[in-house]
Design a protein around this motif. Structure first.
Motif, PDB file in Angstrom:
ATOM      1  N   VAL A 116       0.958  -1.134   0.082  1.00  0.00           N
ATOM      2  CA  VAL A 116       0.043   0.023  -0.183  1.00  0.00           C
ATOM      3  C   VAL A 116       0.973   1.112   0.014  1.00  0.00           C
ATOM      4  O   VAL A 116       0.506   2.189  -0.847  1.00  0.00           O
ATOM      5  N   LEU A 117       1.841   1.446   0.750  1.00  0.00           N
ATOM      6  CA  LEU A 117       2.765   2.488   0.885  1.00  0.00           C
ATOM      7  C   LEU A 117       3.592   2.766  -0.480  1.00  0.00           C
ATOM      8  O   LEU A 117       4.055   4.135  -0.614  1.00  0.00           O
ATOM      9  N   HIS A 118       3.655   1.647  -0.960  1.00  0.00           N
ATOM     10  CA  HIS A 118       4.557   1.609  -2.482  1.00  0.00           C
ATOM     11  C   HIS A 118       3.802   1.702  -3.546  1.00  0.00           C
ATOM     12  O   HIS A 118       4.274   1.701  -4.740  1.00  0.00           O
ATOM     13  N   GLY A 119       2.333   1.698  -3.299  1.00  0.00           N
ATOM     14  CA  GLY A 119       1.538   1.821  -4.571  1.00  0.00           C
ATOM     15  C   GLY A 119       1.532   0.862  -5.321  1.00  0.00           C
ATOM     16  O   GLY A 119       1.185   0.533  -6.684  1.00  0.00           O
ATOM     17  N   THR A 120       1.926  -0.416  -4.729  1.00  0.00           N
ATOM     18  CA  THR A 120       2.020  -1.814  -5.378  1.00  0.00           C
ATOM     19  C   THR A 120       0.752  -2.460  -5.131  1.00  0.00           C
ATOM     20  O   THR A 120       0.086  -2.376  -4.143  1.00  0.00           O
ATOM     21  N   PRO A 121      -0.074  -2.843  -6.295  1.00  0.00           N
ATOM     22  CA  PRO A 121      -1.283  -3.537  -6.127  1.00  0.00           C
ATOM     23  C   PRO A 121      -1.428  -4.676  -5.132  1.00  0.00           C
ATOM     24  O   PRO A 121      -0.518  -5.472  -4.978  1.00  0.00           O
ATOM     25  N   VAL A 122      -2.339  -4.804  -4.364  1.00  0.00           N
ATOM     26  CA  VAL A 122      -2.617  -5.742  -3.405  1.00  0.00           C
ATOM     27  C   VAL A 122      -3.631  -7.064  -3.900  1.00  0.00           C
ATOM     28  O   VAL A 122      -4.687  -6.465  -4.284  1.00  0.00           O
ATOM     29  N   SER A 123      -3.038  -8.013  -4.218  1.00  0.00           N
ATOM     30  CA  SER A 123      -3.966  -9.008  -4.639  1.00  0.00           C
ATOM     31  C   SER A 123      -5.188  -9.519  -3.657  1.00  0.00           C
ATOM     32  O   SER A 123      -4.795  -9.694  -2.508  1.00  0.00           O
ATOM     33  N   LEU A 124      -6.300  -9.455  -4.399  1.00  0.00           N
ATOM     34  CA  LEU A 124      -7.358  -9.885  -3.496  1.00  0.00           C
ATOM     35  C   LEU A 124      -8.162 -11.538  -3.882  1.00  0.00           C
ATOM     36  O   LEU A 124      -8.897 -11.793  -3.388  1.00  0.00           O
ATOM     37  N   GLU A 125      -7.135 -12.245  -4.603  1.00  0.00           N
ATOM     38  CA  GLU A 125      -7.408 -13.595  -5.069  1.00  0.00           C
ATOM     39  C   GLU A 125      -7.665 -14.300  -3.712  1.00  0.00           C
ATOM     40  O   GLU A 125      -8.523 -15.004  -3.785  1.00  0.00           O
ATOM     41  N   THR A 126      -6.804 -14.355  -2.941  1.00  0.00           N
ATOM     42  CA  THR A 126      -6.707 -14.804  -1.634  1.00  0.00           C
ATOM     43  C   THR A 126      -7.426 -13.786  -0.715  1.00  0.00           C
ATOM     44  O   THR A 126      -6.694 -12.802  -0.217  1.00  0.00           O
ATOM     45  N   ALA A 127      -8.791 -13.881  -0.591  1.00  0.00           N
ATOM     46  CA  ALA A 127      -9.476 -12.542   0.023  1.00  0.00           C
ATOM     47  C   ALA A 127      -9.512 -12.552   1.692  1.00  0.00           C
ATOM     48  O   ALA A 127      -9.944 -11.423   2.030  1.00  0.00           O
ATOM     49  N   PHE A 128      -9.174 -13.578   2.190  1.00  0.00           N
ATOM     50  CA  PHE A 128      -9.296 -13.735   3.547  1.00  0.00           C
ATOM     51  C   PHE A 128      -7.926 -14.123   4.375  1.00  0.00           C
ATOM     52  O   PHE A 128      -7.501 -15.331   3.615  1.00  0.00           O
ATOM     53  N   VAL A 129      -7.916 -13.964   5.408  1.00  0.00           N
ATOM     54  CA  VAL A 129      -6.603 -14.411   6.480  1.00  0.00           C
ATOM     55  C   VAL A 129      -6.959 -14.298   7.597  1.00  0.00           C
ATOM     56  O   VAL A 129      -7.678 -13.587   8.063  1.00  0.00           O
ATOM     57  N   ASN A 130      -6.178 -15.225   8.408  1.00  0.00           N
ATOM     58  CA  ASN A 130      -5.876 -14.998   9.975  1.00  0.00           C
ATOM     59  C   ASN A 130      -4.673 -14.187  10.212  1.00  0.00           C
ATOM     60  O   ASN A 130      -3.654 -14.602   9.622  1.00  0.00           O
ATOM     61  N   VAL A 131      -4.621 -13.123  10.915  1.00  0.00           N
ATOM     62  CA  VAL A 131      -3.398 -12.872  11.522  1.00  0.00           C
ATOM     63  C   VAL A 131      -3.538 -12.548  13.029  1.00  0.00           C
ATOM     64  O   VAL A 131      -4.377 -12.506  13.992  1.00  0.00           O
ATOM     65  N   ILE A 132      -2.125 -12.650  13.484  1.00  0.00           N
ATOM     66  CA  ILE A 132      -1.990 -12.670  15.226  1.00  0.00           C
ATOM     67  C   ILE A 132      -0.794 -11.940  15.416  1.00  0.00           C
ATOM     68  O   ILE A 132       0.192 -12.172  14.622  1.00  0.00           O
ATOM     69  N   TRP A 133      -0.507 -11.061  16.159  1.00  0.00           N
ATOM     70  CA  TRP A 133       0.591 -10.327  16.719  1.00  0.00           C
ATOM     71  C   TRP A 133       1.499 -11.310  17.298  1.00  0.00           C
ATOM     72  O   TRP A 133       1.235 -12.062  18.124  1.00  0.00           O
ATOM     73  N   GLN A 134       2.845 -11.328  16.906  1.00  0.00           N
ATOM     74  CA  GLN A 134       3.605 -12.365  17.334  1.00  0.00           C
ATOM     75  C   GLN A 134       3.688 -12.271  18.735  1.00  0.00           C
ATOM     76  O   GLN A 134       4.275 -13.346  19.541  1.00  0.00           O
ATOM     77  N   GLY A 135       3.976 -11.205  19.504  1.00  0.00           N
ATOM     78  CA  GLY A 135       3.766 -11.143  21.022  1.00  0.00           C
ATOM     79  C   GLY A 135       2.783 -12.015  21.449  1.00  0.00           C
ATOM     80  O   GLY A 135       3.018 -12.701  22.430  1.00  0.00           O
ATOM     81  N   ASP A 136       1.541 -12.028  21.046  1.00  0.00           N
ATOM     82  CA  ASP A 136       0.617 -12.858  21.566  1.00  0.00           C
ATOM     83  C   ASP A 136       0.795 -14.347  21.187  1.00  0.00           C
ATOM     84  O   ASP A 136       0.598 -15.267  22.068  1.00  0.00           O
ATOM     85  N   ALA A 137       1.385 -14.570  19.918  1.00  0.00           N
ATOM     86  CA  ALA A 137       1.695 -15.862  19.554  1.00  0.00           C
ATOM     87  C   ALA A 137       2.791 -16.605  20.457  1.00  0.00           C
ATOM     88  O   ALA A 137       2.744 -17.596  20.846  1.00  0.00           O
TER      89      ALA A 137
END
Length: 344
Positions: free
Chosen positions: A217-238
Motif C-alpha cells: 500500500v505504501l509503495h503503490g503496489t497492487p494488493v492481490s485479492l485472489e486470496t481474499a481472507f486471512v487470519n493474523v496474530i501479533w507475534q507477541g501474542d503468539a
C-alpha cells in the motif's frame, strides 16, 4: 492503556518477549527446565527471552538450541540469561547429546525454498522431528505446526477446525503433516504429553501479512485479492500462547486430536489494506478476483482453552505503517499468503 509503537529493533524485541501474568502463571505451574529446539528462527529468540523473563526461579534453565549461523543471535540470548547450544537438529549424535528438559518447544522446520529443496524440507520437517520426539519422549512438548496442513477451506465454513481432515496442498504441507504424525506416533507410544501448535500467520513488524500488505500500500503496489481472507496474530501474542500451550499438552488419545489453531480472527485482505490506507493517508490499489476459498482457521478451541486479549488489528496496522516509513529493518521474507498452488 495504549502501548507505544516500538521504534527500534531493541524496543521491538523487548515488546515481543514481554510475558503477561497468564504466561508467568503458566510457567510457574509446571516444573522443570525449558528447551526451545530450533530457536534461531523468526520467533525463537523472543520466545526464549520471554520464557526466561517469565520464570523467576534462577535454578530453572531456559535453553535455546539452533545452528546459530548468526553468532550475534546467540550472544544476545546469552545476554538475556538464556543458555545457547549450537547443534544441527538433523544430526542424531547432536540431538542425543542435548540436555534433558521437562518442557520442550519444537520450532525447527523449513518452509521457504521448500519447492527447490524437497530433500532438505523433509529432512528438517520429518527426519529431525523424529529425532527430537524420540530424544524428549516423556517431556511436555509443544510442536510448532502450521495451518497449511488443512489446505484451503471454503470461506463460507468459517475456517478449518482442529478435527478436520488434513489435505496437503504441495510438498511443504505434506511434510508438515509428516512432522505432526511423527510426534503423535511417538507421543502415543511413550505416553508423552503433546500439543500440535498450528500457527497461522504471526506478524512481527519485520515480516508478516500485515507488513506485506502495508509495504504494498505504501509503495503503490497492487494488493492481490485472489486470496481474499486471512487470519493474523501479533507475534507477541503468539509467543505468549506458545509458552502457555505447555499447560495444554496431553497424551494423544485415539479418538481426538491434540492440535490447537493459534491465530486471530478471519479478516478480509481488503479490510487490512484499507485500514493501512486510512492510517497512512494512501489509497490502496487492488488486483485480482476474490476466490471463495482460503487458508483460514476457526479459533473457538483456542479461546476456550487459552483465552487471551489480542493486540487490536488497528494498532498492528498503525505500527506497521510507522515501522516501514521510519525505515525499520525488514526480513524480506514474504509470507506468500497469496500462494494458491502450495509452492513455497
Amino acid at each position: 492503556m495504549t502501548m507505544a509503537a516500538p521504534t527500534s529493533e531493541l524496543a521491538l524485541d523487548a515488546l515481543l518477549s514481554a510475558p503477561d501474568d497468564d504466561t508467568v502463571r503458566a510457567l510457574t505451574s509446571i516444573p522443570g527446565d525449558v528447551i526451545i529446539l530450533g530457536a534461531g528462527g523468526k520467533m525463537g529468540p523472543t520466545v526464549a527471552r520471554m520464557a526466561r523473563r517469565a520464570i523467576a526461579d534462577p535454578s530453572r534453565r531456559v535453553i535455546a538450541v539452533s545452528r546459530f549461523s548468526d553468532n550475534s543471535a546467540a550472544v544476545a540470548l546469552n545476554d538475556h540469561g538464556v543458555e545457547t547450544i549450537r547443534a544441527d537438529l538433523a544430526d542424531p549424535a547432536a540431538v542425543a547429546a542435548l540436555p534433558d528438559a521437562s518442557n520442550v518447544l519444537w520450532m525447527a522446520g523449513q518452509k521457504f525454498g521448500a519447492t527447490g529443496d524437497p530433500i532438505g524440507t523433509w529432512t528438517q520437517n520429518v527426519v529431525a522431528s523424529t529425532l527430537a520426539a524420540q530424544r524428549y519422549a516423556g517431556s511436555r512438548t509443544v510442536c510448532f505446526s502450521t495451518g497449511n496442513v488443512y489446505g484451503r477451506q471454503p470461506v463460507s465454513l468459517g475456517g478449518a477446525r482442529e478435527h478436520d481432515a488434513l489435505v496437503p496442498d504441495g510438498e511443504y504441507a505434506a511434510s508438515c503433516i509428516g512432522r505432526e504424525r511423527v510426534f503423535e506416533s511417538i507421543a502415543k507410544r511413550t505416553r508423552t504429553p503433546l500439543l500440535l501448535y498450528r500457527l497461522f500467520y504471526a506478524c512481527d513488524l519485520r515480516y508478516g501479512v500485515v507488513t506485506d500488505i502495508a509495504h504494498k500500500v505504501l509503495h503503490g503496489t497492487p494488493v492481490s485479492l485472489e486470496t481474499a481472507f486471512v487470519n493474523v496474530i501479533w507475534q507477541g501474542d503468539a509467543n505468549r500462547l506458545a509458552l502457555r500451550a505447555l499447560t495444554q499438552a496431553a497424551v494423544p488419545a485415539a479418538d481426538d486430536t491434540v492440535a490447537l489453531n493459534v491465530t486471530g480472527p478471519v479478516v478480509a485482505v481488503r479490510d487490512i489494506a484499507e485500514r493501512v490506507g486510512t492510517i497512512a493517508g494512501v489509497a490502496p490499489v487492488f488486483t485480482g478476483t476474490p476466490s471463495d476459498d482460503a487458508l483460514i482457521a476457526n479459533i473457538d478451541r483456542l479461546h476456550e482453552r487459552v483465552p487471551y486479549t489480542a493486540l487490536p488489528l488497528d494498532t498492528l496496522c498503525a505500527w506497521a505503517v510507522q515501522w516501514i516509513r521510519a525505515g525499520g529493518r525488514l526480513l524480506n521474507k514474504p509470507t506468500k499468503f497469496e500462494v494458491r498452488d502450495g509452492r513455497y
